[in-house]
Design a protein around this motif. Structure first.
Motif, PDB file in Angstrom:
ATOM      1  N   PRO A 104     -15.507 -17.877  49.307  1.00  0.00           N
ATOM      2  CA  PRO A 104     -15.246 -18.980  48.376  1.00  0.00           C
ATOM      3  C   PRO A 104     -16.040 -20.221  48.796  1.00  0.00           C
ATOM      4  N   PHE A 105     -16.643 -20.882  47.824  1.00  0.00           N
ATOM      5  CA  PHE A 105     -17.450 -22.099  48.053  1.00  0.00           C
ATOM      6  C   PHE A 105     -18.607 -21.851  49.022  1.00  0.00           C
ATOM      7  N   ALA A 106     -19.231 -20.675  48.934  1.00  0.00           N
ATOM      8  CA  ALA A 106     -20.332 -20.354  49.846  1.00  0.00           C
ATOM      9  C   ALA A 106     -21.432 -21.415  49.814  1.00  0.00           C
ATOM     10  N   GLU A 107     -21.593 -22.067  48.641  1.00  0.00           N
ATOM     11  CA  GLU A 107     -22.695 -23.039  48.501  1.00  0.00           C
ATOM     12  C   GLU A 107     -22.325 -24.418  49.023  1.00  0.00           C
ATOM     13  N   MET A 108     -21.037 -24.628  49.357  1.00  0.00           N
ATOM     14  CA  MET A 108     -20.600 -25.958  49.755  1.00  0.00           C
ATOM     15  C   MET A 108     -19.894 -25.881  51.107  1.00  0.00           C
ATOM     16  N   PRO A 109     -20.641 -26.103  52.186  1.00  0.00           N
ATOM     17  CA  PRO A 109     -20.119 -25.839  53.535  1.00  0.00           C
ATOM     18  C   PRO A 109     -18.781 -26.524  53.843  1.00  0.00           C
ATOM     19  N   ASP A 110     -18.579 -27.784  53.413  1.00  0.00           N
ATOM     20  CA  ASP A 110     -17.317 -28.461  53.725  1.00  0.00           C
ATOM     21  C   ASP A 110     -16.124 -27.720  53.115  1.00  0.00           C
ATOM     22  N   LEU A 111     -16.256 -27.394  51.832  1.00  0.00           N
ATOM     23  CA  LEU A 111     -15.160 -26.686  51.155  1.00  0.00           C
ATOM     24  C   LEU A 111     -15.022 -25.259  51.684  1.00  0.00           C
ATOM     25  N   ARG A 112     -16.144 -24.641  51.969  1.00  0.00           N
ATOM     26  CA  ARG A 112     -16.102 -23.285  52.540  1.00  0.00           C
ATOM     27  C   ARG A 112     -15.323 -23.299  53.857  1.00  0.00           C
ATOM     28  N   ASN A 113     -15.595 -24.290  54.716  1.00  0.00           N
ATOM     29  CA  ASN A 113     -14.886 -24.389  55.986  1.00  0.00           C
ATOM     30  C   ASN A 113     -13.394 -24.638  55.790  1.00  0.00           C
ATOM     31  N   ILE A 114     -13.065 -25.472  54.796  1.00  0.00           N
ATOM     32  CA  ILE A 114     -11.647 -25.748  54.516  1.00  0.00           C
ATOM     33  C   ILE A 114     -10.925 -24.450  54.138  1.00  0.00           C
ATOM     34  N   VAL A 115     -11.572 -23.655  53.296  1.00  0.00           N
ATOM     35  CA  VAL A 115     -10.946 -22.400  52.880  1.00  0.00           C
ATOM     36  C   VAL A 115     -10.790 -21.450  54.079  1.00  0.00           C
ATOM     37  N   LEU A 116     -11.745 -21.481  54.991  1.00  0.00           N
ATOM     38  CA  LEU A 116     -11.685 -20.582  56.152  1.00  0.00           C
ATOM     39  C   LEU A 116     -10.723 -21.081  57.231  1.00  0.00           C
ATOM     40  N   THR A 117     -10.660 -22.412  57.423  1.00  0.00           N
ATOM     41  CA  THR A 117      -9.950 -22.943  58.601  1.00  0.00           C
ATOM     42  C   THR A 117      -8.964 -24.064  58.287  1.00  0.00           C
ATOM     43  N   GLY A 118      -9.048 -24.646  57.086  1.00  0.00           N
ATOM     44  CA  GLY A 118      -8.224 -25.822  56.796  1.00  0.00           C
ATOM     45  C   GLY A 118      -8.897 -27.117  57.243  1.00  0.00           C
ATOM     46  N   LYS A 119     -10.073 -27.006  57.881  1.00  0.00           N
ATOM     47  CA  LYS A 119     -10.782 -28.207  58.355  1.00  0.00           C
ATOM     48  C   LYS A 119     -12.235 -28.170  57.900  1.00  0.00           C
ATOM     49  N   GLU A 120     -12.694 -29.288  57.329  1.00  0.00           N
ATOM     50  CA  GLU A 120     -14.037 -29.257  56.758  1.00  0.00           C
ATOM     51  C   GLU A 120     -15.142 -29.169  57.816  1.00  0.00           C
ATOM     52  N   ASP A 121     -14.843 -29.631  59.058  1.00  0.00           N
ATOM     53  CA  ASP A 121     -15.904 -29.630  60.067  1.00  0.00           C
ATOM     54  C   ASP A 121     -15.797 -28.459  61.054  1.00  0.00           C
ATOM     55  N   ASP A 122     -14.894 -27.521  60.778  1.00  0.00           N
ATOM     56  CA  ASP A 122     -14.773 -26.362  61.679  1.00  0.00           C
ATOM     57  C   ASP A 122     -15.493 -25.166  61.068  1.00  0.00           C
ATOM     58  N   ASP A 123     -16.703 -24.908  61.543  1.00  0.00           N
ATOM     59  CA  ASP A 123     -17.445 -23.765  60.997  1.00  0.00           C
ATOM     60  C   ASP A 123     -17.474 -22.588  61.975  1.00  0.00           C
ATOM     61  N   SER A 124     -16.547 -22.595  62.971  1.00  0.00           N
ATOM     62  CA  SER A 124     -16.589 -21.520  63.975  1.00  0.00           C
ATOM     63  C   SER A 124     -16.386 -20.121  63.378  1.00  0.00           C
ATOM     64  N   PRO A 125     -15.419 -19.933  62.454  1.00  0.00           N
ATOM     65  CA  PRO A 125     -15.298 -18.573  61.898  1.00  0.00           C
ATOM     66  C   PRO A 125     -16.526 -18.178  61.083  1.00  0.00           C
ATOM     67  N   TYR A 126     -17.110 -19.183  60.409  1.00  0.00           N
ATOM     68  CA  TYR A 126     -18.296 -18.867  59.611  1.00  0.00           C
ATOM     69  C   TYR A 126     -19.438 -18.436  60.515  1.00  0.00           C
ATOM     70  N   ARG A 127     -19.614 -19.167  61.640  1.00  0.00           N
ATOM     71  CA  ARG A 127     -20.700 -18.809  62.551  1.00  0.00           C
ATOM     72  C   ARG A 127     -20.433 -17.460  63.205  1.00  0.00           C
ATOM     73  N   ALA A 128     -19.168 -17.195  63.524  1.00  0.00           N
ATOM     74  CA  ALA A 128     -18.834 -15.889  64.107  1.00  0.00           C
ATOM     75  C   ALA A 128     -19.199 -14.772  63.134  1.00  0.00           C
ATOM     76  N   LEU A 129     -18.979 -15.060  61.861  1.00  0.00           N
ATOM     77  CA  LEU A 129     -19.221 -14.064  60.808  1.00  0.00           C
ATOM     78  C   LEU A 129     -20.717 -13.827  60.602  1.00  0.00           C
ATOM     79  N   THR A 130     -21.510 -14.886  60.679  1.00  0.00           N
ATOM     80  CA  THR A 130     -22.922 -14.760  60.317  1.00  0.00           C
ATOM     81  C   THR A 130     -23.852 -14.618  61.511  1.00  0.00           C
ATOM     82  N   GLU A 131     -23.398 -15.065  62.703  1.00  0.00           N
ATOM     83  CA  GLU A 131     -24.299 -15.026  63.855  1.00  0.00           C
ATOM     84  C   GLU A 131     -23.781 -14.128  64.973  1.00  0.00           C
ATOM     85  N   GLY A 132     -22.481 -13.920  64.991  1.00  0.00           N
ATOM     86  CA  GLY A 132     -21.870 -13.238  66.135  1.00  0.00           C
ATOM     87  C   GLY A 132     -22.135 -11.750  66.144  1.00  0.00           C
ATOM     88  N   GLU A 133     -21.444 -11.087  67.034  1.00  0.00           N
ATOM     89  CA  GLU A 133     -21.566  -9.641  67.136  1.00  0.00           C
ATOM     90  C   GLU A 133     -21.029  -9.017  65.850  1.00  0.00           C
TER      91      GLU A 133
END
Ligand code: ZN
Ligand code: ZN
Ligand code: ZN
Ligand code: ZN
Ligand code: ZN
Length: 236
Positions: free
Chosen positions: A177-206
């Motif tokens: 959800p909101f793949a094109e809008m990082p702040d909203l995407r982060n909110i949907v993933l974590t509840g926080k607009e500046d927390d992109d850790s799950p996104y990075r784990a998903l796209t860069e991690g193992e």
């Protein structure tokens, strides 16, 4: 962005976030949309409701190539899973949540005849079974929150990542959800607009998902799949 807003957006997208993460992990995508669309109105998951009243996980096993996934519950005549909105906010009826005595489990999407979907036979014509009702075919009394069209204009599609790539329909991280809008995407993933850790784990991690192919630059950016009433000013 205040925490209250972030919390509400996250809650609104809880089911779609879970559906998206499951699809990205398994490669089996289930989308509800009008057949000509190249984006989904709703990302469907195991806990999504079917027209027959049962959840997807109460239906037969499915794959990314399933066409008709029939209900596995005894006595149910449903031959093919068909997503129906299971929460009032999915059809823009936000006021329900504010009623103190509102029990979400009792809410049902309704037909123009005023009877809920699960009082209609889950077959091709979907006539109403309520006593004395003359309704011969379910017609939604609500519009889709993403595209403003009726329920019956939509279909549920089971697809593999390859099928979606070939059709130019979002997959991989583009399916969040909101793949094109990082702040909203982060909110949907974590509840926080500046927390992109799950996104990075998903796209860069193992086990990171392969990079999506670049989208055709001639295609206008589609926000339609994320559109929900109440949050319009953010991207309109
Ligand atoms: Zn069923
Ligand atoms: Zn069903
Ligand atoms: Zn009806
Ligand atoms: Zn009826
Ligand atoms: Zn729609």
């Amino acid at each position: 962005m205040n925490d209250d807003f972030a919390g509400k957006v996250k809650t609104l997208f809880d089911p779609e976030r879970e559906a998206a993460l499951a699809a990205i992990t398994t490669g089996v995508y289930i989308g509800w949309r009008c057949p000509e669309f190249t984006w989904d109105c709703i990302r469907v998951g195991d806990m999504s409701k079917c027209f027959c009243g049962h959840l997807l996980n109460q239906h037969a096993q499915y794959t990314g190539k399933s066409v008709k996934v029939k209900c596995a519950m005894g006595g149910c005549e449903c031959k093919a899973f068909a997503f129906v909105p299971g929460r009032p906010e999915d059809v823009g009826e936000f006021w329900f949540q504010r009623r103190r005595d509102f029990d979400p489990s009792t809410w049902r999407a309704k037909c123009r005849c005023k009877h809920p979907h699960d009082q209609h036979a889950p077959n091709a014509y979907k006539p109403c079974k309520a006593k004395g009702c003359r309704c011969s075919q379910f017609e939604s009394n609500f519009l889709c929150a993403a595209c403003d069209r009726h329920w019956e204009d939509h279909e549920t599609f089971f697809e593999t990542e390859d099928m979606r790539r070939q059709a130019g329909i979002p997959c991989g991280q583009e399916y969040l959800p909101f793949a094109e809008m990082p702040d909203l995407r982060n909110i949907v993933l974590t509840g926080k607009e500046d927390d992109d850790s799950p996104y990075r784990a998903l796209t860069e991690g193992e086990g990171a998902i392969p990079r999506a192919l670049p989208f055709d630059n001639n295609t206008p950016v589609q926000f339609g799949g994320q559109k929900k009433p109440g949050f319009k000013p953010v991207y309109d």
